[in-house]
Structures are given as C-alpha cells and as structure tokens.
Design an enzyme around this catalytic site. Sequence first.
Site, PDB file in Angstrom:
ATOM      1  N   SER A 179       0.841  -1.204   0.000  1.00 16.85           N
ATOM      2  CA  SER A 179       0.000   0.000   0.000  1.00 16.85           C
ATOM      3  C   SER A 179       0.874   1.250   0.000  1.00 16.85           C
ATOM      4  O   SER A 179       0.399   2.346  -0.284  1.00 16.85           O
ATOM      5  CB  SER A 179      -0.919   0.012   1.229  1.00 16.85           C
ATOM      6  OG  SER A 179      -0.178  -0.192   2.410  1.00 16.85           O
ATOM      7  N   LYS A 231       3.950 -11.758   3.054  1.00 12.81           N
ATOM      8  CA  LYS A 231       2.536 -11.841   2.690  1.00 12.81           C
ATOM      9  C   LYS A 231       2.435 -11.856   1.172  1.00 12.81           C
ATOM     10  O   LYS A 231       3.137 -11.100   0.499  1.00 12.81           O
ATOM     11  CB  LYS A 231       1.774 -10.658   3.282  1.00 12.81           C
ATOM     12  CG  LYS A 231       0.307 -10.605   2.854  1.00 12.81           C
ATOM     13  CD  LYS A 231      -0.521  -9.701   3.744  1.00 12.81           C
ATOM     14  CE  LYS A 231      -0.455  -8.231   3.429  1.00 12.81           C
ATOM     15  NZ  LYS A 231      -0.898  -7.861   2.071  1.00 12.81           N
ATOM     16  N   GLU A 273      -0.600 -12.357  -2.167  1.00 11.52           N
ATOM     17  CA  GLU A 273      -2.020 -12.291  -2.479  1.00 11.52           C
ATOM     18  C   GLU A 273      -2.433 -13.393  -3.434  1.00 11.52           C
ATOM     19  O   GLU A 273      -1.710 -13.683  -4.396  1.00 11.52           O
ATOM     20  CB  GLU A 273      -2.347 -10.939  -3.141  1.00 11.52           C
ATOM     21  CG  GLU A 273      -2.055  -9.739  -2.260  1.00 11.52           C
ATOM     22  CD  GLU A 273      -2.409  -8.413  -2.942  1.00 11.52           C
ATOM     23  OE1 GLU A 273      -3.001  -8.430  -4.037  1.00 11.52           O
ATOM     24  OE2 GLU A 273      -2.077  -7.370  -2.357  1.00 11.52           O
ATOM     25  N   GLU A 278      -9.528  -9.336   3.113  1.00 14.10           N
ATOM     26  CA  GLU A 278      -9.805  -7.907   2.857  1.00 14.10           C
ATOM     27  C   GLU A 278     -11.153  -7.744   2.161  1.00 14.10           C
ATOM     28  O   GLU A 278     -11.421  -8.408   1.138  1.00 14.10           O
ATOM     29  CB  GLU A 278      -8.676  -7.301   1.998  1.00 14.10           C
ATOM     30  CG  GLU A 278      -8.943  -5.843   1.651  1.00 14.10           C
ATOM     31  CD  GLU A 278      -7.737  -5.097   1.083  1.00 14.10           C
ATOM     32  OE1 GLU A 278      -6.632  -5.689   1.029  1.00 14.10           O
ATOM     33  OE2 GLU A 278      -7.907  -3.928   0.710  1.00 14.10           O
TER      34      GLU A 278
HETATM   35  O1  KIV Z   1      -0.484  -3.451   1.535  1.00 15.71           O
HETATM   36  C1  KIV Z   1      -1.223  -3.310   2.507  1.00 15.71           C
HETATM   37  O2  KIV Z   1      -1.174  -2.324   3.237  1.00 15.71           O
HETATM   38  C2  KIV Z   1      -2.193  -4.355   2.797  1.00 15.71           C
HETATM   39  C3  KIV Z   1      -3.272  -4.023   3.769  1.00 15.71           C
HETATM   40  C4  KIV Z   1      -4.370  -3.341   3.074  1.00 15.71           C
HETATM   41  C5  KIV Z   1      -3.738  -5.211   4.490  1.00 15.71           C
HETATM   42  O3  KIV Z   1      -2.137  -5.397   2.241  1.00 15.71           O
END
Ligand code: KIV
Length: 270
Positions: free
Chosen positions: A52, A118, A120, A187
Amino acid sequence: MSSHKTSRNVSLATLQNIKQRGEKFACLTAYDACFASILSETGVEVLLVGDSLGMVLQGHDSTLPVTMDDMIYHTQCVKRGNKGALLMADLPFMSYASETQTLENAAALMRVGAHMVKLEGGAWISNTTKLLAERGIPVCAHMGLTPQSVNRIGGFHVQGRDTGQAQLIIEEAQLLQESGANILLLECVPRKLAKTITELLEIPVIGIGAGPDTTAQIMVLHDVLGVSPITPKFVKNFLNDSDNGIPGAIKAYVKAVKEQTFPAEEHCFR
Ligand code: KIV
C-alpha cells in the site's frame, strides 16, 4: 504508555496463543522507523510493510508499480524502529510469479528483517505457500479483495457477496492453511463470510473491511490517522478523538480492536 504495550518479541506462537484465549490482536501498516517505534511501543502486535506504500507514500493509484527495491528499503527502515512487534512484509506484484523468483525475493525480505512474507491470491498461491513454508519462511495469505489483481477484479470492490464466490473463498482459505500458511488476511468481504472462515481455520485470521469476528484487525496507518485521500466504509479516523496526538490515536485503535468496539456495524459489509 499503553497498558497494551508490547513487552516482548511477538512471534507466531504469541499470535496463536492470543487466538486460543479468544482474544484479539492489532496490526497496522508501517513504512518507516519512527512510526514503527511508536506503533510497536503502543502495543501493535504486527507491523506490515504493505505494498500500500505505492498508494499512500508514492501517490500511485494502485500497488502495481511497487518494486522489490521499494519493499527492501522500507522493511529495513521499519526493522530499525521496531520494538518487538512481528514484522510482516509484502511480496509486491509479480515478485512471486516463478519458484526461483519467489524464493529469492522472500529471502531478500527475510534477510533485511522481515519475520514473514505476505502474498495475495487463492488456490493458485498454494504451491508457492508450500514452497516457502517448507523452506522455513512463514506465510500470510491475503484473500478477498487482492489489490494486486485490481485490473482483473475491475476495481476495489467487496468480494464474496454471492454464495458461489463465498464458497470458493472458504475452500481456498482451507487449502492455503493446508499448504502451510500461518496467517490468513481477509480484505473487504462480508462480515458473515469472515466469521465462518475464522471459525473454520486453526490459524489466526486478520481482517480489514471484514467485520469484528476475525482474530485480528489491520488498517493502513494513513487511514487510522485520517490523512488518506479516500475514506472507504471500513475505515475509522482515530486521530480525531485523540487527546494525545498520534500515540493517542494508535493507543485508541489498539484498545478498540482488543475490546472489540472496532470495527462497528457501520464499518461492515453485508
Ligand atoms: O499493503 C497493505 O497495506 C495491505 C493491507 C491493506 C492489508 O495489504
């Protein structure tokens, strides 16, 4: 100092224990050392160096332009300020498209201080999750609205609203747990779907726009502080009512998550 102060290093076992006690934990995005220090000292258990940053720091209209170099730089900054929170870092768009690339990029983030990565996706990231897990890299699988697929989804929309799509998300969440994911992040999904998945899975579920029933909540730091250009339905500005500036806002967020007063009904999707 907050009564929720993080007094020791948070590990995956800490988070699992919180889940088993039926309690909640608080997560926030962090992109620099100064905020990492404030957030972790105020009791935020998980700091996410989120892609983000492409939107809130760099001013892009999606997360797609974010590079591995960006992620490495910001993970290094956050690591320097972090006082004991678990540090999660995003693998950015197209950085886990092949096995070799996945391992090299995940290793690069771990080498500069991330405790887990993390990524996706749904079923298609199950082999990648297994690959990383087998090599000792903890994984958070990000499902529901996956911003790296915004062009395929056709916008930043709530996911899992119809029965078929909801069932697919449930099945894929179970598959990712079986593949070795240590945490699931959901999300923008309806509250009921997030509750079902949280109850089905053994691993903690972090929610954003997913209602109050998940094991934990996460927000983008700039949203909590009310400085983002857009304010989605699930966002609450905690700085407005703070009597102690930014630390007060973070403390209020952590308290609201733990006492389950945030997210409230008005922040949920049906
Ligand atoms: O990149 C990010 O900040 C995220 C959040 C929205 C969970 O994946």
